[in-house]
Scaffold this active site. Structure first.
Site, PDB file in Angstrom:
ATOM      1  NE  ARG A 137       0.192   6.703   4.623  1.00  0.00           N
ATOM      2  CZ  ARG A 137       0.420   5.953   3.934  1.00  0.00           C
ATOM      3  NH1 ARG A 137       0.509   4.260   4.096  1.00  0.00           N
ATOM      4  NH2 ARG A 137      -0.274   6.558   2.265  1.00  0.00           N
ATOM      5  CG  ASN A 189      -2.793   4.032   5.924  1.00  0.00           C
ATOM      6  OD1 ASN A 189      -2.597   5.889   6.424  1.00  0.00           O
ATOM      7  ND2 ASN A 189      -2.723   3.727   4.598  1.00  0.00           N
TER       8      ASN A 189
END
Ligand SMILES: [Zn+2]
Ligand SMILES: [Zn+2]
Ligand SMILES: [Zn+2]
Length: 758
Positions: A16, A34
């Site tokens: 990320r 996520n």
């Protein structure tokens, strides 16, 4: 607006933050998060360079990430975004693989640990690029509250780093420091020593330097450690854990230290220093270390430090290496509970972070330049192995009995569990059951379609399989042991056509109520035909013939010699083979009457028998000992004798092992025992290769492979490779799962694909 779904190993690898950085670079507005076990990216604006963003996503992803697929879909715009955000995880969504394995401490954290600062000498230091993953995760998605780090709320400073997209601890779930994270404590027995936090490891190192034994709770379980340069501490561990000869793994300070006591190839160096940090079995050199670490063997298992605590111990101590053997009994699960560790009654360096999934160190041996797993566990699990069969089912396989792993086959991805151990022990069987449910939960599998087990009627894994099959209301499939070995090999090489497989091991239940273990099989995934094998020989006393190999020697020779002659042979050549005259008489009676004397084609038993005949080893005190010692013994000899191998063709090719043993016996008069050992190994390897080659040529098959526990013998496998490749055939060996029974669950799962569901 576009939604991008990335599947693969994309959680817990700094994915990320990486997406955040490239999104900002390309002027993207939207978010990343996520989702279940994938990563979802939303690109809300049109005025950005989406194509270049996609290209970077694919090509510049972080080193630990592994992308299986990227899907882009056009979705209706629901919200405006004025910037790019990293959002909280959502639980829904289903994906492919999940987490990376546990990762050794990275260079940056290591540097920081030795710099004055708020994590100075703090052993639990981690960042997005390193640290435990599999061992601490309780559920998905991979967020701190789903790991055992949830017991340690972050302090203000850690939280600031955790929320800063430009920090290397941005969303690093296990991040912590001296103020908020777990701690080590030093105990003696159950008694906690009164020490300042920063003195605990220093004091532990001092004890080690003084020759004490120290239990160390680490990432995936507990080791017993001591120094390696003196005999006494090593012998003390042997006594404490009642391990007569079993080789201990060691942890070396660095590569330079390893070079002082072992030979190192480039491949071995690369394995040792990789973020996975397995134990690598190396060839010994010199006499720097105590001879009691790996007695009677020419090699030694070595790893490099992988956790902060290891580096700190070496910081305070001068030793080139430390013994690092598992604290549990062989075949049993690693210790993860402090209470368990205290029962060892030695010094114990324990911490207060829970280990959710225990995970043994992985072990690799480089054979003919190819890394071969002996144990596939920490650093590799839970990564998937991709296979190329067309499968839409969820299949669970439970292995055989020893060195067990479980395998969950979901579509074309096989998820192998960590190393489980010897399931004849109840504790280990319970661990297997836990690990199975963990595989199911972590891979978001709903329902199991088939369960595959060994053909053996009484293995505990089979009983567990029966129980699970009735729970999941699915079909139970029983797989022949050696066929499963070869199918595991086919699966990891993505082989579609038939192959000839040489399956060599110590012990496997045949289809005919006998013990197999020296087989040449013609295989596809669903079927096999036994084309050749070693000759059957009686094994007087059954399991006792495995423990005391002189029994196997007489059993095999009984096909040529009379009982009277065997008695003479035993007295002259197997001096310490039997405890007393009475035992010898009993064994001879068993051979004569066939009482408690199963028959076997096992190559393991033949090698054991040669080992006893050459006075190398008369008792097996750990799995594989006589044959391993024979390999080490032969390593120092030359294969200059040419033994004559009789191969008969009846219903299948049969290799006469009694005739080989007779020649070994006769050669003892004139030749160096080491040369005899080396020559006997090569003779048997060549005979098996010859049979396999004949079968392959007759059936017009181009590939021959070898699997089974004896395939760790480098001399045997090299000889086979040479002979088979000289014939213009392709020779394959394992690289992704163990040759031994640790790889068998993969084969079982693949076999089940080809069996009808009902
Ligand atoms: Zn790091
Ligand atoms: Zn903190
Ligand atoms: Zn086996």
């Amino acid at each position: 607006m576009k939604r991008v779904t990335v599947k693969g190993i994309v959680q817990g690898v700094g994915f990320r933050p990486f997406v955040y950085r490239i999104a900002k670079e390309h002027g993207i507005k939207g978010y990343v998060k996520n989702a279940g076990n994938s990563v979802e990216i939303v690109v809300a604006n049109e005025d950005c360079d989406f194509e270049r963003f996609l290209r970077d996503l694919r090509s510049k992803s972080p080193p630990l990430a592994k992308i299986y697929s990227i899907d882009v879909e056009e979705v209706r715009k629901e919200e405006e975004y004025d910037d790019f955000y990293v959002l909280k995880s959502s639980v829904e969504g289903s994906g492919e693989s999940i987490l990376p394995p546990d990762v050794a401490i990275c260079e940056e954290c290591l540097r920081e640990m030795f710099e004055k600062g708020r994590r100075y000498l703090y052993p639990f230091i981690v960042c997005m690029n390193c640290g435990p993953r599999f061992t601490i995760i309780e559920d998905l998605p991979y967020d701190r509250e789903n790991t055992t780090m949830r017991d340690f709320p972050m302090c203000r400073l850690c939280e600031e780093e955790y929320n800063d997209p430009m920090d290397r601890r941005f969303r690093a779930e296990p991040t912590c420091c001296w103020d908020c994270g777990p701690r080590y404590f030093l105990y003696h027995g159950k008694e906690k020593l009164d020490l300042k936090p920063e003195e605990v490891i220093k004091e532990s190192a001092k004890l080690l330097a003084e020759g004490e034994i120290l239990a160390i709770k680490g990432i995936g379980g507990t080791h017993l450690a001591t120094i390696t340069t003196e005999d006494e501490p090593v012998l003390k561990i042997r006594k404490l854990r009642r391990r007569k000869n079993k080789p201990f793994a060691i942890m070396a300070r660095d590569l330079q230290a390893i070079e002082s006591f072992a030979f190192l190839s480039e491949v071995e160096k690369e394995l040792l220093t990789s973020f996975r940090r397995p134990i690598v079995v190396l060839k010994k050199k010199g006499e720097v270390l105590s001879k009691y670490i790996a007695p009677n063997l020419h090699n030694i298992g070595v790893m490099l430090p992988y956790a902060g605590v290891h580096y700190l111990l070496f910081y305070y101590i001068e030793e080139p290496a430390l013994v690092m053997t598992s604290a549990n009994a062989p075949g049993e699960p690693m210790f993860i509970e402090n209470e368990e560790i205290f029962t060892l009654k030695c010094y114990a360096l324990v911490h207060n972070r829970r280990i959710k999934n225990r995970c043994d160190d992985s072990v690799i041996k480089v054979i003919n330049g190819k890394p071969t797993f002996i144990r596939r566990s920490r650093g590799y699990v839970p990564e998937a192995i991709e296979v190329s069969v067309d499968n839409r089912e969820n299949i669970l396989a439970l292995g055989a009995e020893e060195m067990v792993t479980a395998c969950l086959l979901k579509g074309n991805k096989a998820f192998l569990s960590q190393h489980i151990g010897d399931t004849s022990k109840l504790k280990t069987l319970e661990f297997l059951e836990d690990a199975v449910y963990n595989l199911i939960r972590m891979n978001k599998v709903e329902g199991i379609d088939k369960i595959a087990v060994d053909l053996h009627p009484y293995f505990n894994t089979v009983k567990l399989g029966e129980k699970l099959a009735s729970k999941f209301n699915c079909k139970l499939i029983r797989c022949q042991h050696h066929h499963a070995h070869i199918v595991s090999l086919m699966a990891e090489h993505n082989i579609k056509e038939k192959i000839v497989g040489i399956a060599i091991d110590g012990f496997g239940y045949g289809g005919d109520k006998t013990w197999w273990g020296g087989e040449v099989l013609l295989c596809d995934y669903g079927n096999y035909k036994r084309m050749g094998s070693l000759a059957y020989s009686p094994m007087p006393g059954g399991d006792l013939a495995t423990r005391f190999p002189a029994r196997a020697t007489l059993g095999i020779l009984s096909k040529i010699y009379s009982i009277e002659e065997l008695k003479e042979i035993a007295k002259k050549h197997l001096i310490n083979g039997f405890r007393n005259e009475r035992e010898l008489e009993l064994v001879l009676m068993q051979i004569e009457r066939g009482f408690n004397t199963p028959i076997s084609t096992s190559l393991g038993r033949v090698l054991d028998a040669i080992s006893a005949l050459l006075n190398v080893c008369y008792e097996r005190t750990y799995e594989g000992e006589p044959a391993m010692r024979l390999e080490s013994f032969a390593f120092h000899g030359k294969a200059k004798l040419s033994f004559d191998m009789k191969i008969e063709k009846r219903e299948r090719y049969t290799i006469d092992t009694a005739y080989l043993l007779k020649q070994v016996l006769e050669a003892k008069e004139e030749h160096d025992f080491k040369d005899i050992a080396a020559s006997a190994q090569i003779a048997i390897a060549n005979a098996l290769a010859e049979v396999a080659t004949m079968v392959a040529k007759k059936k017009k098959i181009s590939t021959i492979g070898v699997s089974g526990g004896v395939a760790y013998n480098e001399a045997i496998v090299s000889a086979m490779r040479k002979k088979i490749e000289e014939e213009g055939l392709k020779f394959i060996t394992h690289t992704k799962v163990p040759c031994g029974d640790g790889g068998i669950s993969l084969g079982q799962a693949l076999m089940a694909v080809f069996v009808a569901k009902k």
